[in-house]
Design an enzyme around this catalytic site. Structure first.
Site, PDB file in Angstrom:
ATOM      1  CG  ASP A 149      21.558  12.276 -35.242  1.00  0.00           C
ATOM      2  OD1 ASP A 149      20.462  12.380 -35.816  1.00  0.00           O
ATOM      3  OD2 ASP A 149      21.707  11.702 -34.151  1.00  0.00           O
ATOM      4  CB  CYS A 161      18.917  -5.047 -37.782  1.00  0.00           C
ATOM      5  SG  CYS A 161      19.382  -3.325 -37.528  1.00  0.00           S
ATOM      6  CB  CYS A 207      19.245  -3.074 -30.191  1.00  0.00           C
ATOM      7  SG  CYS A 207      19.028  -4.671 -31.015  1.00  0.00           S
ATOM      8  CB  CYS A 238      23.943  -6.775 -42.112  1.00  0.00           C
ATOM      9  SG  CYS A 238      24.305  -6.209 -43.796  1.00  0.00           S
ATOM     10  CB  CYS A 263      13.039   0.316 -32.556  1.00  0.00           C
ATOM     11  SG  CYS A 263      14.835   0.425 -32.748  1.00  0.00           S
ATOM     12  CB  CYS A 294      14.290  -7.056 -35.599  1.00  0.00           C
ATOM     13  SG  CYS A 294      13.628  -5.766 -34.514  1.00  0.00           S
ATOM     14  CB  CYS A 325      19.994 -10.954 -47.812  1.00  0.00           C
ATOM     15  SG  CYS A 325      20.488 -11.108 -46.077  1.00  0.00           S
TER      16      CYS A 325
END
Length: 309
Positions: A132, A243, A240, A247, A213, A197, A190
């Site tokens: 990152d 999502c 957060c 899953c 977001c 969200c 799916c």
């Protein structure tokens, strides 16, 4: 000379990585660049203007290192062994422990040292290590290296392991004796992540609008949280995971063995009243060495103010 891909994978696991794969360094496939360009054109990067910078490097990692031949992609599990009370302000799992940049970079260095030590003394090799920290399409390269697939929520999903993983790369001048094959998607029909969200930031499959977001708004965003979204952000202090938690592939998530990612008792015990009354000295003590510091004290105070409307 070519270096053994199986040996690199073995060393990666020995230094603690959860997964490792390799792909030849070269141009990113057109669909990925076209997707990035469309995302930027729609303004989905919000205030992250840097995402439009260094497009040439995002298109081809060979610009990051002269003579690059291979991208080694790795993943490191951060799924916490203990979690905060869900009724208390939410902190994203990835920020439970020490700052992942430091932990990942240390392990990447260990892996590169293993690779370098295995070479004959007369073989020259160079590498750059990233997590990152460069204009590199990390999830694309993890997919290209066969580690997993990019899900509809835009995270990298590893089969029978889930998506709670940090990603890192070694871009090196060595050629591997074998490269991995990209993995097909197992999302199927799916769409649980899209429906989970809280703000509708997953406007469609594979597209995250950062302007809505919660992770962006509570971490990267500068300025007040838009009034129309403030009610949706209530209770979220930093990031957060909605999502990801929705899953079904994360039913396979297992607690990380990386002790640096284990939460402290102070973080687990952080309550509403402590957060509301937090002063800067408390902030420095509680989040020393943590990714939470990315939001800065003023950013956390801004988020807390938004809860009150």
């Amino acid at each position: 000379m070519k270096i053994s891909a199986e040996a690199i994978k073995r060393w990666a696991h020995e230094v603690g990585f959860s997964a490792c794969g390799m792909s030849p360094a070269g141009p990113v496939e057109a669909w990925a660049i076209e997707g990035l360009d469309a995302w930027l054109e729609q303004g989905c990067e919000a205030g992250m203007a840097y995402m439009a910078n260094h497009r040439d490097l995002r298109c081809d990692p060979r610009g990051l290192l002269e003579g690059a031949r291979t991208v080694v992609s790795v993943a490191l599990n951060y799924y916490p062994p203990r979690r905060r009370d869900p009724h208390e302000p939410y902190i994203a799992y990835y920020a439970y422990g020490k700052d992942y940049h430091d932990v990942m970079k240390a392990r990447l260095r260990q892996l590169w040292e293993r690779i370098r030590a295995a070479l004959p003394v007369d073989v020259e090799a160079e590498a750059r290590l990233f997590t990152d920290s460069a204009p590199l399409l990390e999830r694309y390269w993890a997919w290209r290296s066969g580690i997993g697939w990019i899900g509809k929520n835009t995270t990298l999903i590893i089969p029978r392991a889930g998506s709670f993983f940090f990603l890192g790369e070694i871009v090196m001048t060595l050629e591997a004796d074998r490269y991995d094959t990209p993995m097909r998607s197992h999302c199927g029909t799916c769409e649980r992540c899209l429906h989970a969200c809280p703000t509708g930031a997953l406007c469609r499959a594979y597209c995250l609008d950062a302007r809505r977001c919660i992770s962006y708004l509570t971490i990267e965003h500068r300025g007040e949280i838009p009034a129309k979204l403030a009610s949706k952000v209530q209770g979220y202090l930093f990031g957060c995971d909605a999502c990801q938690l929705a899953c079904p592939h994360n039913r396979f998530a297992r607690p990380t063995e990386v002790v640096e990612f284990h939460p402290s008792a102070d973080l687990l015990g952080l309550r509403h009243d402590t957060i509301y009354n937090m002063v800067e000295d408390d902030y420095r003590r509680l989040f020393r060495g943590s990714a939470v510091k990315r939001a800065k004290f003023d950013g956390l105070r801004r988020t807390i103010r938004s809860w009150d409307g």
